[in-house]
Design a protein around this motif. Structure first.
Motif, PDB file in Angstrom:
ATOM      1  N   ASP A  60       0.813  -1.213   0.000  1.00  0.00           N
ATOM      2  CA  ASP A  60       0.000   0.000   0.000  1.00  0.00           C
ATOM      3  C   ASP A  60       0.851   1.269   0.000  1.00  0.00           C
ATOM      4  O   ASP A  60       0.374   2.328  -0.376  1.00  0.00           O
ATOM      5  N   SER A  61       2.102   1.159   0.427  1.00  0.00           N
ATOM      6  CA  SER A  61       2.968   2.334   0.496  1.00  0.00           C
ATOM      7  C   SER A  61       3.917   2.458  -0.702  1.00  0.00           C
ATOM      8  O   SER A  61       4.715   3.385  -0.755  1.00  0.00           O
ATOM      9  N   VAL A  62       3.825   1.553  -1.670  1.00  0.00           N
ATOM     10  CA  VAL A  62       4.695   1.614  -2.842  1.00  0.00           C
ATOM     11  C   VAL A  62       4.218   2.735  -3.756  1.00  0.00           C
ATOM     12  O   VAL A  62       3.027   2.854  -4.031  1.00  0.00           O
ATOM     13  N   LEU A  85      -5.309 -10.229  -3.415  1.00  0.00           N
ATOM     14  CA  LEU A  85      -5.239  -9.914  -1.992  1.00  0.00           C
ATOM     15  C   LEU A  85      -6.293  -8.872  -1.627  1.00  0.00           C
ATOM     16  O   LEU A  85      -6.958  -8.991  -0.593  1.00  0.00           O
ATOM     17  N   GLY A  86      -6.477  -7.882  -2.473  1.00  0.00           N
ATOM     18  CA  GLY A  86      -7.501  -6.866  -2.238  1.00  0.00           C
ATOM     19  C   GLY A  86      -8.900  -7.449  -2.224  1.00  0.00           C
ATOM     20  O   GLY A  86      -9.737  -7.064  -1.395  1.00  0.00           O
ATOM     21  N   GLU A  87      -9.180  -8.396  -3.122  1.00  0.00           N
ATOM     22  CA  GLU A  87     -10.487  -9.056  -3.144  1.00  0.00           C
ATOM     23  C   GLU A  87     -10.707  -9.867  -1.861  1.00  0.00           C
ATOM     24  O   GLU A  87     -11.815  -9.896  -1.321  1.00  0.00           O
ATOM     25  N   LEU A  88      -9.665 -10.517  -1.380  1.00  0.00           N
ATOM     26  CA  LEU A  88      -9.773 -11.275  -0.131  1.00  0.00           C
ATOM     27  C   LEU A  88     -10.049 -10.331   1.033  1.00  0.00           C
ATOM     28  O   LEU A  88     -10.921 -10.606   1.870  1.00  0.00           O
ATOM     29  N   ARG A 111      -5.905 -20.680  -1.190  1.00  0.00           N
ATOM     30  CA  ARG A 111      -5.303 -21.520  -2.235  1.00  0.00           C
ATOM     31  C   ARG A 111      -5.108 -20.732  -3.529  1.00  0.00           C
ATOM     32  O   ARG A 111      -4.069 -20.813  -4.167  1.00  0.00           O
ATOM     33  N   ALA A 112      -6.105 -19.947  -3.886  1.00  0.00           N
ATOM     34  CA  ALA A 112      -6.002 -19.125  -5.096  1.00  0.00           C
ATOM     35  C   ALA A 112      -4.898 -18.083  -4.943  1.00  0.00           C
ATOM     36  O   ALA A 112      -4.141 -17.823  -5.889  1.00  0.00           O
ATOM     37  N   LEU A 113      -4.771 -17.512  -3.759  1.00  0.00           N
ATOM     38  CA  LEU A 113      -3.713 -16.535  -3.514  1.00  0.00           C
ATOM     39  C   LEU A 113      -2.344 -17.201  -3.586  1.00  0.00           C
ATOM     40  O   LEU A 113      -1.388 -16.609  -4.093  1.00  0.00           O
TER      41      LEU A 113
END
Length: 150
Positions: A60-62, A85-88, A111-113
């Motif tokens: 988030d800080s990049v 990751l955002g969707e999770l 698992r998807a991640l």
């Protein structure tokens, strides 16, 4: 006057790759280690903090300029992983499902991640300081595995 070294942009990109790889690995490790406890605490406390805290990321800080140092292929891989990751995070923040269903959905999304992490690592390399790409290979046999003896 001596010409400037051209390694600075590639060194900056290597550092960005390495930090992203470390961050993604940390998120995946925490998720794997705490997954059951996340749901248990959510069920008991009815608070979302235990679901979301293990998914904390440095990403988030990049800054845009830092990501611009990566190749378009790498940028797509980074985007795909962090979009998952955002969707999770969105699901865990706003779901109205009961803890049992949250546990099943969390396991499936984890698992998807992990698959997304594999693709990310293939694109930018592992967090080892070198950033070499991962090579996928498949063992192909040569005919029969039995040898003839004479």
């Amino acid at each position: 006057m001596a010409p400037r070294a051209r390694s600075a942009p590639s060194e900056a990109a290597a550092r960005v790759r390495h930090l992203i790889a470390l961050d993604a690995e940390n998120v995946l490790r925490r998720l794997g280690e705490r997954q059951a406890e996340m749901v248990r605490l959510f069920s008991r406390l009815r608070e979302r903090g235990p679901l979301l805290e293990p998914l904390h990321s440095w990403f988030d800080s990049v800054a845009f300029a830092e990501l611009a140092a990566l190749s378009p292929h790498e940028q797509r891989a980074v985007n795909a992983f962090y979009a998952q990751l955002g969707e999770l995070r969105w699901y865990l923040r706003y779901t109205e499902e009961m803890p049992g269903q949250v546990q099943l959905a969390l396991a499936q999304r984890a698992r998807a991640l992990a698959e997304g992490h594999h693709a990310l690592t293939a694109a930018i390399g592992p967090p080892d300081g070198v950033g070499a790409p991962v090579v996928e290979a498949r063992v192909v046999g040569r005919g029969s595995s039995k040898r003839r003896r004479g």
